[in-house]
Design a protein around this motif. Structure first.
Motif, mmCIF file in Angstrom:
data_model
loop_
_atom_site.group_PDB
_atom_site.id
_atom_site.type_symbol
_atom_site.label_atom_id
_atom_site.label_comp_id
_atom_site.label_asym_id
_atom_site.label_seq_id
_atom_site.Cartn_x
_atom_site.Cartn_y
_atom_site.Cartn_z
ATOM 1 N N GLY A 33 -13.119 0.252 -10.094
ATOM 2 C CA GLY A 33 -13.006 -0.185 -8.995
ATOM 3 C C GLY A 33 -11.638 -0.003 -7.767
ATOM 4 N N ALA A 34 -12.268 -0.356 -6.951
ATOM 5 C CA ALA A 34 -10.401 -0.258 -5.408
ATOM 6 C C ALA A 34 -10.774 -2.167 -4.939
ATOM 7 C CB ALA A 34 -10.913 0.655 -4.627
ATOM 8 N N VAL A 35 -10.109 -2.331 -4.661
ATOM 9 C CA VAL A 35 -9.956 -3.338 -3.939
ATOM 10 C C VAL A 35 -8.815 -3.158 -2.338
ATOM 11 C CG1 VAL A 35 -8.678 -6.100 -3.720
ATOM 12 C CG2 VAL A 35 -9.527 -4.533 -5.856
ATOM 13 N N THR A 119 -16.128 3.310 -8.887
ATOM 14 C CA THR A 119 -18.136 2.978 -7.969
ATOM 15 C C THR A 119 -18.014 1.993 -6.927
ATOM 16 O OG1 THR A 119 -18.549 2.717 -9.901
ATOM 17 C CG2 THR A 119 -18.863 4.683 -9.874
ATOM 18 N N THR A 120 -16.976 1.270 -6.770
ATOM 19 C CA THR A 120 -17.369 0.216 -6.508
ATOM 20 C C THR A 120 -15.893 -0.143 -5.778
ATOM 21 O OG1 THR A 120 -18.368 -1.425 -7.831
ATOM 22 C CG2 THR A 120 -17.825 -2.524 -6.200
ATOM 23 N N ILE A 121 -16.038 -0.568 -4.219
ATOM 24 C CA ILE A 121 -14.660 -0.090 -3.539
ATOM 25 C C ILE A 121 -15.081 -2.160 -2.360
ATOM 26 C CG2 ILE A 121 -13.932 0.097 -1.298
ATOM 27 C CD1 ILE A 121 -14.419 2.902 -1.673
ATOM 28 N N LEU A 122 -14.154 -3.046 -3.222
ATOM 29 C CA LEU A 122 -14.163 -4.392 -2.233
ATOM 30 C C LEU A 122 -12.850 -4.228 -1.279
ATOM 31 C CD1 LEU A 122 -14.185 -7.061 -1.097
ATOM 32 C CD2 LEU A 122 -12.966 -7.338 -4.054
ATOM 33 N N PHE A 123 -13.369 -4.235 -0.147
ATOM 34 C CA PHE A 123 -12.262 -4.820 1.065
ATOM 35 C C PHE A 123 -12.395 -5.881 1.911
ATOM 36 C CE2 PHE A 123 -11.713 -3.118 5.820
ATOM 37 C CZ PHE A 123 -10.115 -4.282 5.728
ATOM 38 N N ASP A 124 -11.318 -7.087 1.210
ATOM 39 C CA ASP A 124 -11.849 -7.766 1.086
ATOM 40 C C ASP A 124 -10.460 -8.437 2.270
ATOM 41 O OD1 ASP A 124 -12.013 -11.110 0.293
ATOM 42 O OD2 ASP A 124 -10.699 -11.232 -1.034
ATOM 43 N N GLU A 125 -10.910 -9.710 3.112
ATOM 44 C CA GLU A 125 -10.592 -10.057 4.503
ATOM 45 C C GLU A 125 -10.411 -9.725 4.993
ATOM 46 O OE1 GLU A 125 -9.666 -13.505 4.193
ATOM 47 O OE2 GLU A 125 -9.460 -13.908 1.710
ATOM 48 N N PHE A 126 -11.395 -8.519 5.266
ATOM 49 C CA PHE A 126 -11.191 -7.889 6.746
ATOM 50 C C PHE A 126 -11.668 -7.642 8.196
ATOM 51 C CE2 PHE A 126 -16.450 -8.173 6.774
ATOM 52 C CZ PHE A 126 -16.630 -7.823 8.001
ATOM 53 N N LEU A 127 -12.273 -9.668 7.961
ATOM 54 C CA LEU A 127 -12.312 -10.072 8.939
ATOM 55 C C LEU A 127 -10.563 -11.267 9.511
ATOM 56 C CD1 LEU A 127 -15.647 -11.824 9.016
ATOM 57 C CD2 LEU A 127 -14.987 -9.783 10.431
ATOM 58 N N THR A 128 -9.984 -10.580 10.399
ATOM 59 C CA THR A 128 -8.653 -11.592 10.670
ATOM 60 C C THR A 128 -9.062 -12.104 12.171
ATOM 61 O OG1 THR A 128 -6.523 -11.869 10.880
ATOM 62 C CG2 THR A 128 -7.708 -9.226 11.320
ATOM 63 N N ARG A 129 -7.878 -13.510 12.455
ATOM 64 C CA ARG A 129 -7.844 -14.198 13.915
ATOM 65 C C ARG A 129 -6.559 -13.353 14.182
ATOM 66 N NH1 ARG A 129 -8.311 -20.493 11.773
ATOM 67 N NH2 ARG A 129 -10.617 -20.577 11.532
ATOM 68 N N ARG A 130 -5.943 -13.148 13.339
ATOM 69 C CA ARG A 130 -4.519 -12.435 14.238
ATOM 70 C C ARG A 130 -4.864 -10.995 14.209
ATOM 71 N NH1 ARG A 130 -0.616 -12.572 9.478
ATOM 72 N NH2 ARG A 130 -2.692 -11.930 7.834
#
Length: 196
Positions: A33-35, A119-130
């Protein structure tokens, strides 16, 4: 692409990390995986080390490895399954990493590296207020290109809290219906189709 956004602490990240763990174990430790995070500081030292801590605390490392490993060790921007060996008095890690860390703010550093088993990628916190990074969507796509290359067997999960319905990701990806979505709604977009 799977975009998952909702209130904080409802299990989005946990579920995606569990998927990375489960696929790694079920593939005999080959499917990795990828984070991805926006800022490199989110992946340094103790911050990076605790990303899989909730899975460890729930006993899922032990469960999915049938007791072969019971924790996760973070080193060299990679997460390894591990178990403390009483005889040699140190952690024994899986031969290959379960997952790799990528930060969009330093994406240039991994451009020439190959990751054929992710084979699995997680882009965590892709939304931001900043603020978003300058040309962030381009940086994200370049990071995906580095990881995926020409393969078509990769799932991409993008998780975020509902803090910004007007994210540049929605605009760049043509997700026009997001501002009108209500809680519990699932929308399906088809690549190349501008209608929803």
């Amino acid at each position: 692409y799977y975009l998952i956004f909702g209130e904080r602490s409802n299990g989005k990240t946990f579920a995606c990390l569990e998927r990375i763990l489960k696929k790694f174990c079920e593939s005999d430790y080959t499917e990795q995986g990828a984070v991805i995070r926006r800022w490199d500081d989110d992946l340094k030292g103790s911050r990076g080390a605790v990303i899989f801590a909730a899975l460890e605390a729930e006993g899922l490392i032990t469960k999915y490895t049938d007791g072969e490993y019971d924790k996760v060790v973070y080193k060299n921007r990679s997460w390894y399954l591990a178990k403390f060996d009483e005889e040699i008095k140190k952690d024994v890690c899986s031969p290959t990493p379960m997952a790799y860390a990528f930060a969009l703010s330093v994406t240039e550093h991994s451009k020439s590296t190959s990751f054929p088993n992710i084979t699995t990628i997680l882009f965590d916190e892709f939304l931001t207020r900043r603020a978003y990074l300058v040309d962030e969507f381009v940086l994200f796509m370049n990071t995906l290109s580095t990881i995926i290359r020409q393969r078509d067997n990769v799932e991409i999960f993008m998780c975020g809290n509902t803090v910004n319905k007007y994210s540049p990701y929605f605009t760049e990806m043509g997700l026009k219906n997001v501002p009108k979505m209500t809680i519990g709604t699932i929308d399906l977009y088809t690549y190349g189709n501008s209608k929803l």
